[in-house]
Design an enzyme around this catalytic site. Structure first.
Site: not given
Ligand code: NDP
Length: 294
Positions: A53, A97, A120
């Site tokens: 990412k 994460q 997200d």
């Protein structure tokens, strides 16, 4: 029939390319879209995802920060990191994460993220907006799947879609998005899971089958109908002594057998995975654009 292989890398590259003029126009206004990733603990797969990412941000000229914390990090300390990022003007997107260490309540942490920075798409505000078909930040993997279908002109309108898996990050949201009234939606959606009876009877009905299970080879050739579109979300590590790292990545679908019968199929790796990162970049740019409207 031999399936056409859906090239997620190619579609992801096109999406990232399409973001460049938007990023340039933000930069002209003095705004560099910024993404912060919080990585707690030393899970190697998580470190790889976060690294990918950050690399995608770098390639596109976005600002990125990776905040690495030990696995002993306590919940109030993580909460304070999230509050800091919510207030940080350089950061437009925050991701924590998953998985977090067991002593940290992941849902509680998600609730702390400013929904405007929830790239997200996991915050209940954004989940609710998605469910009622209103604009918000969409979850990356489900949105990426829809973009793949769109690129290959596979319109779900009126089709039987079967989603195997009902997680909050893939199964439920992709089902919700495909059942919406609107473009690249209007499907008749069935969601199956580990308690579903006669799974193969259900999957054989699918014009579009989406497997988000997390178990290798769960979808075998006899479980799909001829001409089905097969989207394999699964990423599973299987031991492979001949591979450099000692393992290979495989999906949830028996690729060779299903490719014989399907019309389209995604490979693992190189299918859905690259799309998740491309949509994360897209959400970060969208969040940065929205921040300039305030
Ligand atoms: P979860 O473990 O949260 O959910 C798995 C789902 O599969 C559950 O709903 C479970 O049912 C169902 N399931 C498990 N076994 C069976 C079975 N034998 N038959 C039918 N259903 C079954 O996983 P995620 O949704 O988070 O992820 C799924 C896979 O996708 C994983 O391999 C993950 O690594 C991958 N992934 C890939 C991404 C990408 O970018 N390519 C992004 C996110 C995930 P039940 O609810 O009853 O337990």
């Amino acid at each position: 029939m031999t399936a056409l292989i859906i090239d997620g890398k190619l579609v992801a590259a096109a999406i990232k390319e399409s973001l460049k003029p938007r990023i340039a126009s933000l930069k002209a206004k003095g705004v560099v879209p910024g993404l912060a990733a919080v990585l707690v603990g030393d899970d190697p797969a998580s470190a790889t995802y976060v690294g990918a990412k950050a690399k995608a941000c770098e390639d596109l000229g976005l600002y990125s920060e990776v905040i690495r914390q030990p696995k002993e990090l306590i919940e109030p300390a993580l909460a304070s990191i999230i509050h800091g990022l919510n207030a940080n003007k350089k950061i437009h997107g925050i991701l924590v994460q998953s998985p977090l260490p067991k002593h940290i309540d992941e849902e509680a942490m998600t609730l702390l993220i400013d929904p405007a920075k929830d790239v997200d798409g996991f915050h209940p505000f954004n989940v609710g907006m998605m469910l009622i078909g209103k604009p918000g930040l969409l979850p990356c993997t489900p949105h990426g799947i829809i973009k793949l279908l769109e690129h290959y002109r596979i319109d779900p309108d009126g089709k039987e879609v079967v989603v195997v898996g009902r997680s909050n990050i893939v199964g439920k949201p992709v089902a919700a998005m495909l059942m919406q009234k609107g473009k690249m939606a209007n499907a008749t959606v069935t969601v199956a899971h580990s308690r579903s009876k006669n799974l193969s009877e259900i999957t054989r009905r699918a014009d579009i089958l989406i497997a988000a299970i997390g178990r290798p080879n769960t979808i075998t050739g006899d479980m799909i109908k001829s001409g089905a579109v097969v989207i394999d979300v699964g990423v599973n590590r299987v031991e492979n002594p001949t591979a450099k790292k000692g393992y290979s990545l495989v999906g949830d679908v028996d690729f060779a057998a299903c490719a014989e019968k399907a019309s389209f199929i995604t490979p693992v790796p190189g299918g859905v995975g690259p799309m998740t990162i491309a949509m994360l970049m897209s959400n970060t740019v969208t969040a940065a654009e929205k921040s300039t409207e305030k």
